[in-house]
Design an enzyme around this catalytic site. Structure first.
Site, mmCIF file in Angstrom:
data_model
loop_
_atom_site.group_PDB
_atom_site.id
_atom_site.type_symbol
_atom_site.label_atom_id
_atom_site.label_comp_id
_atom_site.label_asym_id
_atom_site.label_seq_id
_atom_site.Cartn_x
_atom_site.Cartn_y
_atom_site.Cartn_z
ATOM 1 N N SER A 12 0.804 -1.224 0.000
ATOM 2 C CA SER A 12 0.000 0.000 0.000
ATOM 3 C C SER A 12 0.837 1.274 0.000
ATOM 4 O O SER A 12 0.331 2.359 -0.295
ATOM 5 C CB SER A 12 -0.938 0.013 1.213
ATOM 6 N N TYR A 142 13.152 -4.528 16.632
ATOM 7 C CA TYR A 142 13.038 -4.436 15.173
ATOM 8 C C TYR A 142 14.278 -5.049 14.524
ATOM 9 O O TYR A 142 14.175 -5.867 13.599
ATOM 10 C CB TYR A 142 12.878 -2.980 14.750
ATOM 11 N N ALA A 143 15.467 -4.660 15.015
ATOM 12 C CA ALA A 143 16.711 -5.205 14.477
ATOM 13 C C ALA A 143 16.773 -6.711 14.670
ATOM 14 O O ALA A 143 17.208 -7.449 13.778
ATOM 15 C CB ALA A 143 17.903 -4.523 15.148
ATOM 16 N N LYS A 146 14.617 -8.524 12.110
ATOM 17 C CA LYS A 146 15.215 -8.523 10.782
ATOM 18 C C LYS A 146 16.439 -9.441 10.731
ATOM 19 O O LYS A 146 16.723 -10.051 9.679
ATOM 20 C CB LYS A 146 15.604 -7.103 10.377
#
Length: 288
Positions: A12, A142-143, A146
């Site tokens: 999106s 977050y790191a 990932k």
């Protein structure tokens, strides 16, 4: 490309939207996904998908297969950002990041692999982040999500290559997308971290703010600029950076480079540019 059926999650906005539109422009049949209802755009058929839900993933993939004769390319781009120091982040908040950034990709892979195995072909692209390599303050989970995605992708690549299925990982740096605007903050705030937290937050957001300013600023020079609004099909596979001096992509570790570390290019104007061996102005050496 023209006959490929492509499924892009998180289409999106940002990188996902640019990627989906480019595939459609090149003649592929593209299905994009979003957590909310979105209108079709530029030849991209938008579907609703919550990657955190097994049922939603099954329904989405079934809908694609009902309209196409298989999924040739899966691009796992959907992701979320959580800002907060590690101690301030509750386990449930950390799990929510992994449910989208890691397990969301796993769910999609598990859903499309049976068809790819049957046809003995397919490509899976997982969109990671350079944050996987460096855990910076305020984005630890977050790191971590990932980094988990990166190691999973490496293992998966070895497991399915003999079936004709190709798996790769893309790890972008800083782009002016909506991911930071949509970021959530950890629910707790510990006073001892107030100063470092705000400093880390400002450091994280500064490059995006500068990128937005540059995108709006008229460019008076004739120096080529990298594509900002859509994915560039001319970029070489693997890690690559744009050299604004030569107007070319430079592959990390290639023999054309004059430097093995990100420095400023004499032909360019950004400290993050790589010194490109093909840059006509790069022979003067890096600018410190």
């Amino acid at each position: 490309m023209a006959s490929a059926n492509v499924l892009v999650t998180g289409a999106s906005s940002g990188i996902g939207r640019a990627t989906a539109l480019l595939f459609a422009e090149r003649g592929a049949r593209v299905f994009g996904t979003s957590r909310r209802e979105r209108p079709d755009e530029g030849g991209v058929r938008m579907l609703r998908l919550d990657v955190r839900s097994d049922e939603s993933v099954r329904e989405c993939v079934d809908e694609v297969l009902a309209q196409a004769d298989g999924i040739d390319i899966l691009i796992n781009n959907a992701g979320v950002m959580l800002e907060g120091f590690a101690e301030e982040t509750a386990p449930d908040e950390a799990r929510a990041v992994f449910e989208t950034n890691f397990f969301g990709a796993v769910r999609l892979v598990d859903a499309v692999l049976p068809g790819m195995r049957e046809r003995r072909r397919g490509r899976i692209v997982n969109v990671g982040s350079l944050a996987a390599w460096i855990g910076e303050p305020g984005e630890g989970f977050y790191a971590a999500s990932k980094a988990a995605l990166a190691r999973y992708t490496e293992s998966l690549r070895h497991e399915v290559w003999h079936l004709g299925i190709k798996v790769c990982l893309v790890e972008p740096g800083v782009f002016a997308t909506e991911v930071l605007d949509a970021a959530t903050a950890a629910g707790a705030a510990i006073a001892d971290y107030d100063g470092p937290r705000e400093s880390a937050r400002a450091t994280l957001r500064a490059p995006c703010a500068k990128a937005r300013i540059r995108a709006r600023r008229p460019r008076s020079s004739g120096r080529p600029r990298p594509p900002a609004r859509r994915a560039d099909a001319t970029a070489p596979a693997g890690r690559a950076s744009w050299c604004p001096g030569s107007g070319r992509w430079r592959r990390s570790g290639s023999s054309t480079s004059r430097s093995a570390a990100p420095t400023a290019c004499r032909g360019g104007s950004r400290p993050s540019a790589w010194l490109c061996g093909s840059c006509p102005r790069g022979s003067a050496g890096p600018r410190r």
